[in-house]
Scaffold this active site. Structure first.
Site, PDB file in Angstrom:
ATOM      1  N   ASP A 136       0.786  -1.236   0.000  1.00  0.00           N
ATOM      2  CA  ASP A 136       0.000   0.000   0.000  1.00  0.00           C
ATOM      3  C   ASP A 136       0.816   1.283   0.000  1.00  0.00           C
ATOM      4  O   ASP A 136       1.975   1.309   0.398  1.00  0.00           O
ATOM      5  CB  ASP A 136      -0.866   0.029   1.262  1.00  0.00           C
ATOM      6  CG  ASP A 136      -2.024  -0.946   1.204  1.00  0.00           C
ATOM      7  OD1 ASP A 136      -2.022  -1.832   0.331  1.00  0.00           O
ATOM      8  OD2 ASP A 136      -2.931  -0.817   2.043  1.00  0.00           O
ATOM      9  N   HIS A 186      -6.313   3.082  -3.907  1.00  0.00           N
ATOM     10  CA  HIS A 186      -6.153   3.402  -2.479  1.00  0.00           C
ATOM     11  C   HIS A 186      -6.456   4.881  -2.229  1.00  0.00           C
ATOM     12  O   HIS A 186      -5.879   5.490  -1.342  1.00  0.00           O
ATOM     13  CB  HIS A 186      -4.731   3.039  -2.056  1.00  0.00           C
ATOM     14  CG  HIS A 186      -4.544   2.844  -0.584  1.00  0.00           C
ATOM     15  ND1 HIS A 186      -5.503   2.277   0.242  1.00  0.00           N
ATOM     16  CD2 HIS A 186      -3.496   3.136   0.245  1.00  0.00           C
ATOM     17  CE1 HIS A 186      -5.042   2.240   1.486  1.00  0.00           C
ATOM     18  NE2 HIS A 186      -3.835   2.776   1.519  1.00  0.00           N
ATOM     19  N   HIS A 190      -5.371   9.571   0.285  1.00  0.00           N
ATOM     20  CA  HIS A 190      -5.364   8.834   1.533  1.00  0.00           C
ATOM     21  C   HIS A 190      -5.988   9.558   2.723  1.00  0.00           C
ATOM     22  O   HIS A 190      -5.377   9.644   3.796  1.00  0.00           O
ATOM     23  CB  HIS A 190      -3.907   8.486   1.848  1.00  0.00           C
ATOM     24  CG  HIS A 190      -3.726   7.222   2.628  1.00  0.00           C
ATOM     25  ND1 HIS A 190      -4.017   7.128   3.977  1.00  0.00           N
ATOM     26  CD2 HIS A 190      -3.284   6.006   2.273  1.00  0.00           C
ATOM     27  CE1 HIS A 190      -3.722   5.906   4.398  1.00  0.00           C
ATOM     28  NE2 HIS A 190      -3.285   5.199   3.375  1.00  0.00           N
ATOM     29  N   HIS A 283       3.768  -2.288   2.992  1.00  0.00           N
ATOM     30  CA  HIS A 283       3.773  -0.959   2.376  1.00  0.00           C
ATOM     31  C   HIS A 283       5.024  -0.660   1.553  1.00  0.00           C
ATOM     32  O   HIS A 283       6.134  -0.915   1.998  1.00  0.00           O
ATOM     33  CB  HIS A 283       3.631   0.090   3.465  1.00  0.00           C
ATOM     34  CG  HIS A 283       2.343  -0.037   4.218  1.00  0.00           C
ATOM     35  ND1 HIS A 283       2.154  -0.971   5.208  1.00  0.00           N
ATOM     36  CD2 HIS A 283       1.169   0.624   4.085  1.00  0.00           C
ATOM     37  CE1 HIS A 283       0.912  -0.886   5.661  1.00  0.00           C
ATOM     38  NE2 HIS A 283       0.291   0.073   4.999  1.00  0.00           N
TER      39      HIS A 283
END
Ligand SMILES: [Zn+2]
Length: 316
Positions: A136, A186, A190, A283
């Site tokens: 991510d 995503h 964010h 990540h």
């Protein structure tokens, strides 16, 4: 009014959030995790500002900022961090999102459509002895080193990309695709918690990120999944994603690499909690991911030795 930039993402404290307002619980990406951890376990926390660019936003935040302490706490929801929801808390490798009737449409976030059951995916498509690696908050500096390692082990992964980062480094998206990996939306920048934004802003976060990814990847680029920052899935954002042809993607193992617990800790957590068919959250963006890269260097051969094959998450 704009959403606070990723870096400024703030986490609403939900002390018992996990229990009281599932919708708030977060979980994913670094930032995500961060938040999630933060959120779900303790109370409020304000990650303010922070750190470098975005992601870290959350994630970084944690680590970099006052949050330092969080990591430990987050023990409870086993790495599996099925986090987002109260549900899977126990079983790390829990099966799909079965549970979590996201139904928890928070008063504020009224679903645009009739309430439905949460269908957050937390398993691979094939089950059996497969694992879906997911990364991510990128693309970021760690994306290419991670791609190099994946190639070395003939492993495939899914990248949950942040729209703003994609615009900064569209070439990374093309390489991800060229090497057989898949893409996940995503959001644009964010925001956390996503569900606190007005409906149209949530649509923007999800739809525009997908646009940015497709634009970077080129015609025919497919974004099969959506992962809410911090694992903040709600019936509302799941529906928005579904309207755009994306399935909501959670995870079953969360080594909390965003908190930089040390490479050995990341490796040990995955080795301890992974079950066949699991989805691992790590990540490639959001801050310094050198520990993640180092952990992957150990985990890839371990997974192979354990007989795991690399798969993609289920799509429904
Ligand atoms: Zn994230």
């Amino acid at each position: 009014m704009r959403i606070p930039s990723p870096r400024a993402r703030r986490t609403l404290g939900l002390g018992l959030a996990a229990l009281l307002a599932p919708a708030l619980v977060t979980g994913c990406g670094s930032a995500d995790d961060l938040h999630r951890a933060t959120t779900s376990m303790e109370g409020v926390r304000t990650t303010a500002a922070a750190v470098p660019p975005r992601e870290g936003a959350a994630a970084t935040d944690t680590s970099a900022s006052p949050s330092a302490g969080i990591p430990s706490q987050r023990t409870a929801p086993p790495s599996g961090g099925p986090a987002p929801r109260p549900a899977g808390a126990t079983a790390p490798a829990a099966p799909t999102a079965t549970a979590t009737p996201t139904a928890s449409p928070t008063p504020t976030a009224g679903p645009s459509t009739p309430p439905q059951q949460s269908r957050v995916i937390r398993t691979t498509a094939g089950g059996s002895r497969t694992v879906a690696l997911t990364f991510d908050d990128g693309p970021g500096p760690a994306t290419r080193p991670i791609l190099d390692l994946l190639a070395q082990y003939h492993a495939h992964a899914t990248f949950c990309l942040v729209g703003d980062e994609v615009r900064r480094d569209p070439g990374a998206v093309r390489r991800i695709l060229a090497e057989g990996h898949r893409l996940c939306d995503h959001t644009v920048d964010h925001p956390q918690p996503l569900h606190a934004l007005p409906h149209d802003r949530q649509v923007h976060e999800i739809a525009d990120a997908e646009d940015a990814i497709v634009r970077a990847g080129g015609p025919g680029t497919r974004v099969a999944w959506f992962r809410a920052p911090g694992g903040d899935f709600t019936a509302e954002n799941e529906q928005i994603a579904a309207d755009h042809g994306m399935a909501s993607l959670g995870w079953s193992v969360d080594p909390r690499d965003w908190a930089r617990p040390g490479t050995p800790a990341i490796v040990a957590d995955v080795e301890r909690h992974l079950r066949p068919g699991g989805v691992v959250l790590m990540h490639d963006g959001g801050g310094d991911r050198s520990q993640t890269v180092a952990a992957l260097r150990d985990l890839l051969p371990w997974l192979t030795a354990q007989g795991y094959t690399f798969a993609f998450p289920a799509e429904h």
